[in-house]
Design an enzyme around this catalytic site. Structure first.
Site, short mmCIF file in Angstrom:
data_model
loop_
_atom_site.label_atom_id
_atom_site.label_comp_id
_atom_site.label_asym_id
_atom_site.label_seq_id
_atom_site.Cartn_x
_atom_site.Cartn_y
_atom_site.Cartn_z
N SER A 47 0.85 -1.19 0.00
CA SER A 47 0.00 0.00 0.00
C SER A 47 0.89 1.24 0.00
O SER A 47 2.12 1.16 0.04
CB SER A 47 -0.91 0.01 1.24
OG SER A 47 -0.13 0.10 2.42
N GLY A 48 0.25 2.41 -0.02
CA GLY A 48 0.93 3.66 0.20
C GLY A 48 2.09 3.97 -0.73
O GLY A 48 2.02 3.77 -1.94
N TYR A 93 8.90 6.56 17.08
CA TYR A 93 8.92 6.49 15.62
C TYR A 93 9.96 7.46 15.06
O TYR A 93 10.76 7.10 14.19
CB TYR A 93 7.53 6.83 15.08
CG TYR A 93 7.47 6.96 13.58
CD1 TYR A 93 7.42 5.84 12.76
CD2 TYR A 93 7.47 8.22 12.97
CE1 TYR A 93 7.37 5.96 11.37
CE2 TYR A 93 7.42 8.35 11.60
CZ TYR A 93 7.37 7.22 10.80
OH TYR A 93 7.34 7.36 9.43
#
Length: 247
Positions: free
Chosen positions: A11-12, A140
């Site tokens: 995806s993405g 992150y």
């Protein structure tokens, strides 16, 4: 025709980048944890392979199966929102395993072939979180900032082998599965003490002045792969470019 291996193509950014390079006439090795043949065009220039960048055997198998490549794009990764105080160290290690050590492992896997023939390009995809401090993404951001330092150093040591190393820094892209990819990792990471603040942050994320599209990132990867200058960083998206004064 040149060949490119892209991680995280389910995806993405990865999926968009795979499609773009295919339309440009490249041979594309699109990798993902769980291969999905039907999300990409049927073509003899597209090969879909299983790849878990946290698994050494999976990496070795993918590299052996795909054969020689000209470009590696390290796009696979895991997102995470949450208060750092409430984020278990096991989750943080999981984020680093995918975003940081997975990227490093993929680079090590392709370097022997790149070095032996004195050609090849590595593109590491990070985030606009490395361009400015952002709340509730401390772990992150740390995993992506580590790749920034790693890539800058790597670029210097590989120059003598004519191997090019680049960074693509995507902005905030609502169209990606960043939140979905966190899965159960977000459970309990917004404790009561942080709830009001987190709500304000989430509201701000939902009302951005400028955003990034998946095509912005694919285009930035294309520019990085074809760039022959010493430019290392390629911000992708209007918001990312604004953060570095390039809007």
């Amino acid at each position: 025709m040149p060949s490119i291996l892209i991680s995280g193509c389910s995806s993405g950014y990865g999926l968009e980048t795979a499609n773009l390079f295919h339309t440009k006439g490249w041979n594309v090795i699109a990798t993902m944890r769980t291969p999905q043949e039907d999300i990409l065009p049927k073509s003899d220039r597209i090969k879909v392979l299983a790849l878990d960048v946290t698994n050494p055997q999976s990496i070795a198998s993918a590299i052996e199966t795909c054969g020689p490549i000209d470009v590696l794009v390290n796009n696979a990764g895991i997102g995470l929102f949450g208060a750092f105080e409430a984020t278990p160290m096991s989750t943080i290690r999981e984020i680093f395993a995918a975003n940081t050590f997975g990227t490093m492992a993929m680079v090590q896997a392709v370097l022997p072939q790149f070095r032996s023939r004195k050609s090849g390009t590595i593109v590491n995809v990070t985030s606009s979180a490395v361009l400015a401090p952002m709340p509730l993404v401390a772990a992150y951001s740390a995993s992506k900032t580590a790749i920034e330092g790693f890539t800058a150093s790597l670029e210097l040591e590989l120059k003598s082998f004519d191997i090019r190393v680049k960074l693509v820094q995507p902005g905030y892209c609502p169209d990606t599965q960043f939140s979905a990819n966190t899965g159960s990792r977000m459970d309990g990471t917004i404790p009561e003490a942080y709830s009001d603040y987190a709500q304000d942050v989430f509201t701000a994320y939902q009302q951005p002045d400028e955003v990034t599209t998946t095509r912005d990132v694919a285009d930035a990867v294309w520019l990085a792969v074809n760039d022959t200058s010493d430019q290392l960083r390629f911000p992708a998206g209007a918001d990312a470019r604004k953060l570095v004064g390039m809007s």
